[in-house]
Design a protein around this motif. Structure first.
Motif, short mmCIF file in Angstrom:
data_model
loop_
_atom_site.label_atom_id
_atom_site.label_comp_id
_atom_site.label_asym_id
_atom_site.label_seq_id
_atom_site.Cartn_x
_atom_site.Cartn_y
_atom_site.Cartn_z
N THR A 102 4.69 7.99 12.67
CA THR A 102 3.61 8.27 12.02
C THR A 102 3.11 6.49 11.95
O THR A 102 4.06 5.20 12.31
N GLY A 103 1.74 6.47 12.41
CA GLY A 103 1.52 4.81 12.43
C GLY A 103 1.06 3.83 11.18
O GLY A 103 0.67 2.98 11.17
N GLU A 104 1.96 4.79 9.91
CA GLU A 104 1.27 4.38 9.09
C GLU A 104 2.45 3.48 8.76
O GLU A 104 3.81 3.47 9.13
N THR A 105 2.36 1.89 8.34
CA THR A 105 3.55 1.79 7.36
C THR A 105 2.99 0.70 6.23
O THR A 105 2.06 0.56 6.05
N PRO A 106 4.13 0.49 4.93
CA PRO A 106 3.19 0.15 3.82
C PRO A 106 2.80 -0.99 4.20
O PRO A 106 3.09 -1.82 4.60
N GLU A 110 7.62 -8.06 3.08
CA GLU A 110 9.35 -7.37 2.68
C GLU A 110 9.64 -8.53 1.84
O GLU A 110 10.72 -7.74 0.86
N ALA A 111 9.19 -9.63 1.61
CA ALA A 111 9.63 -10.16 -0.47
C ALA A 111 8.61 -9.19 -1.42
O ALA A 111 9.70 -9.19 -2.23
N GLU A 112 7.71 -8.95 -0.78
CA GLU A 112 7.02 -7.79 -1.72
C GLU A 112 7.82 -6.40 -1.37
O GLU A 112 8.17 -6.44 -2.93
N ALA A 116 10.07 -4.89 -4.96
CA ALA A 116 10.00 -3.49 -5.95
C ALA A 116 11.45 -3.08 -6.12
O ALA A 116 11.70 -1.91 -6.84
N ALA A 117 11.90 -2.85 -4.69
CA ALA A 117 12.77 -2.23 -4.79
C ALA A 117 14.09 -2.91 -5.76
O ALA A 117 14.73 -1.90 -6.01
#
Length: 318
Positions: A102-106, A110-112, A116-117
């Motif tokens: 899909t064309g969706e990306t969060p 990268e820092a954000e 969260a990760a």
């Protein structure tokens, strides 16, 4: 005895004497030694040839079996490794397929996403509550694979579309609609931080229960919270966009949580999309400046302790 017979005997005796003489002549000690040496040499040659034959044949036979065993072992190990590699958790596989097709990306840097990760890596598998069913939904489900993830969103049509597009085999998508009375941050809403009605709801025995939200005295209280919201103590709460009602609900859920299965009473609250003084002030007013753990871009991480056992109602921030 007749004369012819005597003649034959004499002739035979003459031949025997002649044969003995010849034998004595040819069978000398030197010839016996040479004959014995030749026989021994022939024996050595035959033994050497046999040994060499066995030497060349044995390695081939010995190497054949181990090579087959090695190949079998290698194939077995490869099969085991392939089996392990195929055991990708369903939410992780779904996220990979989703973002690849899909064309969706969060909408995160990268820092954000890294901040969260790290939070989810420390708590997962856990009870994860997410306000917002956007492009990052597959990411949250993947980071919390093995745990319980609940999505709440104000767009009922968007939830229906997400359920229809949810890949088969990725597990059930737990998403429910919720309503907030206002989405804009105003000074009046910020002042509700000190409102007794809002603080009382946060200190109720059953916070945000249906009897409290059907006719909420606090203008920030949500409406239509699903039963699934009350079925768990939320270890991590993610607010995709700092909507006032979502911030308030996250603060109340964190303040009133019971100890989890590990005895943990602190809730990690991640707010994304903090952009501007109004949003920054509102988020820190309800989740508290003193509870900030990390800031990364437009992401704010708060570690909010439970105040469930406090004897009296207290303001949101001590």
């Amino acid at each position: 005895m007749t004369s012819p017979m005597l003649a034959r005997k004499a002739k035979l005796k003459t031949h025997l004497v002649s044969a003995k003489a010849k034998l004595k002549l040819h069978v000398t000690p030197r010839r016996v030694v040479l004959l014995a040496a030749a026989a021994f040499s022939a024996f050595l040659i035959l033994s050497t040839i046999r040994t060499l034959h066995l030497h060349h044949s044995a390695p081939r036979r010995a190497a054949t079996a181990p090579a087959a065993v090695v190949r079998h072992t290698q194939h077995q190990k490869q099969g085991e490794e392939c089996g392990k590699a195929a055991a990708v958790p369903a939410p992780v596989a779904a996220a990979l397929v989703h973002y690849a097709t899909t064309g969706e990306t969060p909408r995160q840097t990268e820092a954000e996403a890294g901040a969260a990760a790290r939070v989810l890596a420390a708590r997962a598998p856990c009870n994860l509550l997410v306000f917002g069913l956007g492009p990052s939904a597959a990411l949250w489900a993947a980071l919390n694979h093995g745990g319980r993830t609940l999505f709440l969103d104000t767009d009922a049509d968007g939830i229906a579309a997400a359920r229809a597009a949810h890949p088969a085999g990725a597990g059930e998508l737990h998403a429910h609609p919720v309503a907030f009375r206002t989405a804009a941050i105003t000074d009046e809403l910020l002042a509700l931080r000190n409102s007794s009605d809002c603080a009382a709801a946060a200190s109720a025995a059953k916070p945000l229960s249906p009897e409290h939200v059907e006719r909420p005295a606090c203008a920030l209280a949500p409406r239509g919270l699903p039963a699934a919201f009350y079925e768990a103590e939320w270890d991590v709460i993610v607010v995709e966009t700092p909507v006032p009602g979502a911030i308030y609900t996250a603060a109340v859920a964190a303040r009133t949580r019971r100890p989890g299965t590990t005895g943990e009473t602190t809730t990690d609250v991640l707010v994304h999309g903090v952009d501007g003084a109004a949003e920054e002030g509102f988020v820190r007013a309800f989740l508290c400046e003193g509870y900030v753990k990390e800031e990364a871009g437009r992401l704010r991480h708060f570690a909010v302790p439970s105040h469930r056992d406090d004897k009296e109602a207290m303001p949101f921030c001590p």
